[in-house]
Design a protein around this motif. Structure first.
Motif, PDB file in Angstrom:
ATOM      1  N   ILE A 170      41.220  41.889  29.200  1.00 52.27           N
ATOM      2  CA  ILE A 170      41.645  40.566  28.162  1.00 52.27           C
ATOM      3  C   ILE A 170      40.316  40.046  27.876  1.00 52.27           C
ATOM      4  O   ILE A 170      39.369  40.100  28.758  1.00 52.27           O
ATOM      5  N   ASP A 171      40.023  39.477  26.576  1.00 54.69           N
ATOM      6  CA  ASP A 171      38.407  39.242  26.104  1.00 54.69           C
ATOM      7  C   ASP A 171      38.318  38.117  26.862  1.00 54.69           C
ATOM      8  O   ASP A 171      39.278  37.050  25.960  1.00 54.69           O
ATOM      9  N   ILE A 172      37.375  38.190  27.860  1.00 55.65           N
ATOM     10  CA  ILE A 172      37.113  36.923  28.854  1.00 55.65           C
ATOM     11  C   ILE A 172      35.753  36.058  28.198  1.00 55.65           C
ATOM     12  O   ILE A 172      34.736  36.925  28.656  1.00 55.65           O
ATOM     13  N   LEU A 198      37.674  33.714  36.629  1.00 58.66           N
ATOM     14  CA  LEU A 198      38.107  33.260  37.617  1.00 58.66           C
ATOM     15  C   LEU A 198      39.163  32.554  37.952  1.00 58.66           C
ATOM     16  O   LEU A 198      40.058  32.560  38.747  1.00 58.66           O
ATOM     17  N   ASP A 199      40.018  31.822  35.881  1.00 57.29           N
ATOM     18  CA  ASP A 199      41.047  31.146  35.739  1.00 57.29           C
ATOM     19  C   ASP A 199      41.961  31.955  35.990  1.00 57.29           C
ATOM     20  O   ASP A 199      42.832  31.848  37.010  1.00 57.29           O
ATOM     21  N   LEU A 200      41.674  33.340  35.778  1.00 59.79           N
ATOM     22  CA  LEU A 200      42.997  34.148  35.886  1.00 59.79           C
ATOM     23  C   LEU A 200      43.130  34.687  36.940  1.00 59.79           C
ATOM     24  O   LEU A 200      44.594  35.309  37.257  1.00 59.79           O
ATOM     25  N   ILE A 201      42.015  35.460  37.977  1.00 60.26           N
ATOM     26  CA  ILE A 201      42.309  35.883  39.205  1.00 60.26           C
ATOM     27  C   ILE A 201      42.922  34.754  39.923  1.00 60.26           C
ATOM     28  O   ILE A 201      44.150  34.795  40.443  1.00 60.26           O
ATOM     29  N   ARG A 202      42.767  33.430  39.804  1.00 61.56           N
ATOM     30  CA  ARG A 202      43.694  32.540  40.425  1.00 61.56           C
ATOM     31  C   ARG A 202      45.429  32.397  39.980  1.00 61.56           C
ATOM     32  O   ARG A 202      45.726  32.389  40.954  1.00 61.56           O
ATOM     33  N   GLU A 203      45.142  32.485  38.504  1.00 64.73           N
ATOM     34  CA  GLU A 203      46.224  32.450  38.209  1.00 64.73           C
ATOM     35  C   GLU A 203      46.995  33.609  38.701  1.00 64.73           C
ATOM     36  O   GLU A 203      48.668  33.200  39.414  1.00 64.73           O
ATOM     37  N   PHE A 204      46.881  35.013  38.593  1.00 68.21           N
ATOM     38  CA  PHE A 204      47.247  36.140  39.408  1.00 68.21           C
ATOM     39  C   PHE A 204      47.484  35.664  40.362  1.00 68.21           C
ATOM     40  O   PHE A 204      48.948  36.087  41.192  1.00 68.21           O
ATOM     41  N   ARG A 205      46.810  35.170  41.842  1.00 69.06           N
ATOM     42  CA  ARG A 205      46.897  35.112  43.171  1.00 69.06           C
ATOM     43  C   ARG A 205      48.102  34.372  43.485  1.00 69.06           C
ATOM     44  O   ARG A 205      49.122  34.710  44.025  1.00 69.06           O
ATOM     45  N   LYS A 206      48.389  32.700  42.082  1.00 71.58           N
ATOM     46  CA  LYS A 206      49.125  32.259  42.401  1.00 71.58           C
ATOM     47  C   LYS A 206      50.182  32.825  42.406  1.00 71.58           C
ATOM     48  O   LYS A 206      51.635  31.787  43.419  1.00 71.58           O
ATOM     49  N   ARG A 207      50.777  33.594  41.162  1.00 69.10           N
ATOM     50  CA  ARG A 207      52.144  33.950  41.342  1.00 69.10           C
ATOM     51  C   ARG A 207      52.238  35.349  42.108  1.00 69.10           C
ATOM     52  O   ARG A 207      53.421  36.142  41.508  1.00 69.10           O
ATOM     53  N   LYS A 208      51.436  35.774  42.709  1.00 72.05           N
ATOM     54  CA  LYS A 208      51.412  36.630  44.187  1.00 72.05           C
ATOM     55  C   LYS A 208      51.602  38.220  42.859  1.00 72.05           C
ATOM     56  O   LYS A 208      52.045  38.967  42.907  1.00 72.05           O
TER      57      LYS A 208
END
Length: 76
Positions: A48-50, A57-67
């Motif tokens: 994704i164009d970040i 970091l927001d994207l990583i946190r969201e992925f971690r939250k959703r496992k």
């Protein structure tokens, strides 16, 4: 006189007043699409164009939250 190819083609019309009904009919006709492997979602989103480090970091946190794994696909 018809087309030589036309005899070998079947046409299907899937009606539904709502798009969900058309998709349901298409799935009934063709079968459902398989889900991607879990690691593939992380791979897909990594393209994704970040715009900033905070976005990343927001994207990583969201992925971690959703496992949803991003970097440990080899353990799956």
């Amino acid at each position: 006189m018809g087309s030589e190819v036309g005899d070998g083609i079947d046409y299907y019309f899937i009606y539904g007043p709502e798009p969900d009904e058309v998709i349901r009919g298409y799935r009934w006709l063709t079968g459902t699409a398989p889900m991607l492997l879990a690691w593939a979602y992380g791979y897909w989103h990594s393209h994704i164009d970040i715009q900033s480090q905070d976005d990343y970091l927001d994207l990583i946190r969201e992925f971690r939250k959703r496992k949803i794994p991003l970097d440990d696909w080899y353990r799956i």
